[in-house]
Enzyme design. Structure first.
Site, PDB file in Angstrom:
ATOM      1  CE1 TYR B 118       0.946  -0.691   4.465  1.00 40.12           C
ATOM      2  CE2 TYR B 118       0.697   1.683   4.230  1.00 40.12           C
ATOM      3  CZ  TYR B 118       1.161   0.587   4.942  1.00 40.12           C
ATOM      4  OH  TYR B 118       1.827   0.774   6.112  1.00 40.12           O
ATOM      5  CB  CYS B 119       1.771   4.061  -1.416  1.00 38.96           C
ATOM      6  SG  CYS B 119       0.890   4.107  -2.978  1.00 38.96           S
ATOM      7  CB  SER B 120      -0.303   8.308  -0.110  1.00 41.08           C
ATOM      8  OG  SER B 120       1.002   8.267   0.371  1.00 41.08           O
ATOM      9  CB  CYS B 124       0.318   7.337  -4.221  1.00 40.20           C
ATOM     10  SG  CYS B 124       0.955   5.857  -3.516  1.00 40.20           S
ATOM     11  CB  VAL B 149      -2.193   5.561   4.614  1.00 42.64           C
ATOM     12  CG1 VAL B 149      -2.386   6.385   5.875  1.00 42.64           C
ATOM     13  CG2 VAL B 149      -1.011   4.623   4.776  1.00 42.64           C
TER      14      VAL B 149
END
Lengths: 142, 164
Positions: B118-120, B124, B149
């Site tokens: 995962y990222c933002s 992203c 997130v």
């Protein structure tokens, strides 16, 4: 105004050609990255994102290239017009849903850009396409 | 009227030719997308099949199930962002560092565990890119938590602070 029509036509034609050759080219180089950006809009399933990412760059390149030649500029401008109306709908939908995304207009992996700005830019392209469609100079000789 | 019709036809031809061109240029990518998961594709070589694999997205609900079932969360963001708050139990594996030439991706994570990258969130693409790299490095079960997130936070789920 009439004297301005021909230069305006050529300006819009060449500017649109440059923009779409660039946009199609950078996206063609990274279809997966582009698919990721389309996915961010959250309205297509995974396969749909990939399909669009596979087809859109070459359509943009082809339309951009055909704009360079006055003979084929009108249908190319119509394609650009249709594409930009679709982009506008997508951007507007993303905006109303409050998605903070990169518009996926140009280089994949670019920092998040402002959606209202992308909408303004697309409106400018729509105007350019309309100019190319309507302001075709009369043939000099028959 | 015939002029308009001709214009429309020509535009349709441009669209069709462009689409056909794009599909043929990206033929492998498209084929892979449609065969993965639906038909059991028999790859020419196992290595090639892995390198060409495409990470599956996972929803928040799926991610919670996967993590509960022992999957490992992988944080693709920068180390500072990880320190500011990450999913419980997540390991930090910034895409930046990988792209900067930090080798050892093939041994960085436990083999055989489901990985949830995962990222933002939707804005992203780092998690997506990292997942592709992980698949290429030989990890088999790699999922992308597209909501990232922000989706986790919005659901009221806890984030853990602290550096890796």
């Amino acid at each position: 105004m009439n004297r301005l029509r021909t230069p305006l036509y050529h300006l819009a034609r060449c500017a649109l050609a440059a923009v779409f050759l660039y946009a199609g080219g950078v996206k063609l180089l990274d279809p997966l990255g582009f698919a990721g950006q389309i996915a961010a809009y959250q309205f297509l399933p995974l396969t749909g994102n990939i399909l669009v990412a596979a087809m859109l760059p070459t359509i943009e390149l082809l339309a951009g290239g055909l704009l360079l030649c006055p003979r084929s500029a009108r249908p190319a401008a119509l394609v650009i017009l249709i594409l930009n109306l679709v982009f506008l709908a997508a951007l507007a939908s993303a905006w109303t849903r409050g998605l903070a995304i990169d518009c996926g207009c140009f280089r994949p992996g670019a920092a998040s850009s402002s959606i209202p700005l992308a909408i303004l830019r697309d409106l400018l392209f729509v105007a350019g396409a309309v100019i190319v469609l309507r302001y075709r100079p009369a043939p000099r000789c028959k | 009227m015939t002029d308009l019709r001709r214009l429309g036809l020509e535009a349709a031809v441009i669209l069709l030719v462009g689409a056909a061109l794009g599909l043929s240029l990206n033929f492998r990518l498209v084929l892979r997308t449609f065969t993965d998961g639906t038909v059991s594709a028999v790859p020419s070589t196992p290595v090639a099949a892995q390198a060409e694999a495409f990470p599956e997205p996972a929803s928040l609900a799926e991610v919670r199930e996967l993590l509960a079932a022992g999957a490992l969360a992988v944080d693709a963001r920068a180390a500072e962002q990880y320190a500011a708050g990450h999913l419980p139990g997540a390991v930090s594996l910034p895409l930046e560092a990988i792209m900067a030439g930090d080798n050892g991706l093939a041994t960085a994570l436990p083999a055989g565990r489901t990985l949830v990258v995962y990222c933002s969130g939707y804005g992203c693409t780092d998690s997506f890119d990292l997942a592709v790299l992980l698949l290429q490095a030989g990890y088999r079960d790699v999922r992308v938590f597209e909501g990232g997130v922000p989706a986790w936070r919005e659901a009221g789920l806890p984030l853990v602070k602290g550096a890796a």
